[in-house]
Motif scaffolding. Sequence first.
Motif, PDB file in Angstrom:
ATOM      1  N   LEU A 104       0.858  -1.179   0.000  1.00 20.59           N
ATOM      2  CA  LEU A 104       0.000   0.000   0.000  1.00 20.59           C
ATOM      3  C   LEU A 104       0.895   1.231   0.000  1.00 20.59           C
ATOM      4  O   LEU A 104       1.587   1.512   0.978  1.00 20.59           O
ATOM      5  N   GLU A 105       0.902   1.944  -1.143  1.00 21.59           N
ATOM      6  CA  GLU A 105       1.796   3.091  -1.283  1.00 21.59           C
ATOM      7  C   GLU A 105       1.303   4.307  -0.515  1.00 21.59           C
ATOM      8  O   GLU A 105       2.082   5.097  -0.026  1.00 21.59           O
ATOM      9  N   SER A 106       0.006   4.473  -0.405  1.00 17.34           N
ATOM     10  CA  SER A 106      -0.532   5.611   0.322  1.00 17.34           C
ATOM     11  C   SER A 106      -1.896   5.242   0.870  1.00 17.34           C
ATOM     12  O   SER A 106      -2.690   4.582   0.197  1.00 17.34           O
ATOM     13  N   SER A 107      -2.144   5.642   2.097  1.00 20.72           N
ATOM     14  CA  SER A 107      -3.443   5.373   2.714  1.00 20.72           C
ATOM     15  C   SER A 107      -3.895   6.638   3.424  1.00 20.72           C
ATOM     16  O   SER A 107      -3.286   7.695   3.285  1.00 20.72           O
ATOM     17  N   ALA A 108      -4.960   6.520   4.198  1.00 23.59           N
ATOM     18  CA  ALA A 108      -5.438   7.675   4.956  1.00 23.59           C
ATOM     19  C   ALA A 108      -4.296   8.235   5.793  1.00 23.59           C
ATOM     20  O   ALA A 108      -3.508   7.495   6.372  1.00 23.59           O
ATOM     21  N   MET A 109      -4.169   9.528   5.830  1.00 25.89           N
ATOM     22  CA  MET A 109      -3.117  10.234   6.564  1.00 25.89           C
ATOM     23  C   MET A 109      -1.735   9.973   5.976  1.00 25.89           C
ATOM     24  O   MET A 109      -0.721  10.160   6.642  1.00 25.89           O
ATOM     25  N   GLY A 110      -1.646   9.467   4.740  1.00 26.93           N
ATOM     26  CA  GLY A 110      -0.381   9.360   4.031  1.00 26.93           C
ATOM     27  C   GLY A 110       0.529   8.207   4.400  1.00 26.93           C
ATOM     28  O   GLY A 110       1.655   8.156   3.940  1.00 26.93           O
ATOM     29  N   THR A 140       7.435  -8.943   9.447  1.00 23.91           N
ATOM     30  CA  THR A 140       7.264  -7.619  10.032  1.00 23.91           C
ATOM     31  C   THR A 140       6.362  -6.792   9.126  1.00 23.91           C
ATOM     32  O   THR A 140       6.494  -6.812   7.918  1.00 23.91           O
ATOM     33  N   TRP A 141       5.439  -6.057   9.757  1.00 24.35           N
ATOM     34  CA  TRP A 141       4.577  -5.114   9.049  1.00 24.35           C
ATOM     35  C   TRP A 141       5.152  -3.734   9.348  1.00 24.35           C
ATOM     36  O   TRP A 141       5.231  -3.316  10.497  1.00 24.35           O
ATOM     37  N   VAL A 142       5.573  -3.021   8.303  1.00 24.21           N
ATOM     38  CA  VAL A 142       6.196  -1.704   8.465  1.00 24.21           C
ATOM     39  C   VAL A 142       5.226  -0.638   7.970  1.00 24.21           C
ATOM     40  O   VAL A 142       4.673  -0.739   6.873  1.00 24.21           O
ATOM     41  N   VAL A 143       5.034   0.383   8.779  1.00 25.69           N
ATOM     42  CA  VAL A 143       4.192   1.528   8.417  1.00 25.69           C
ATOM     43  C   VAL A 143       5.048   2.778   8.563  1.00 25.69           C
ATOM     44  O   VAL A 143       5.678   2.997   9.594  1.00 25.69           O
ATOM     45  N   SER A 144       5.111   3.571   7.516  1.00 23.82           N
ATOM     46  CA  SER A 144       5.875   4.825   7.614  1.00 23.82           C
ATOM     47  C   SER A 144       5.208   5.921   6.807  1.00 23.82           C
ATOM     48  O   SER A 144       4.364   5.684   5.992  1.00 23.82           O
TER      49      SER A 144
END
Length: 144
Positions: A104-110, A140-144
């Motif tokens: 997912l390249e972009s989601s809510a709040m970027g 690992t699930w990475v969110v940035s």
Amino acid sequence: MDSSRTFWAIAFTVTVLGILNARAGRPLQIDDADPIEPGTFEFEAGVTYEGDSGSDHWDFPFGLTYGLVQDVEIGFSFGGQIAEATHRESGIGDLGIGAKWQFLESSAMGARHALVPSVKLPTADEEKGLGSGETDYDLTWVVS
């Protein structure tokens, strides 16, 4: 020249030469959700030192990553260590192999999201205390 001075002379030379044609990137212990561009390589290396009364411990990790296709990278990590206490143990570390898929390249709040599966293979000498002697798996699930 003693071994300590030799080490620092080599470390300084490698650092100066590396600066001549290098770009800054994330350190080995921190990850982001952005894979590298397809067809490119990324090399990461580091040195850590821990010392207290009577013991010194050096780690030399490195990793090599390749941008396989858009939003996917693959890579491996390896390294070595030197431990000096009452006796000296040194050798190679375990081998890590992994991938990163930015799903997912972009989601809510970027926020960007990626999954990072990896496996650690027991290539280090377990009897010397350089590795666990076991194969480990990680997701690992990475969110940035």
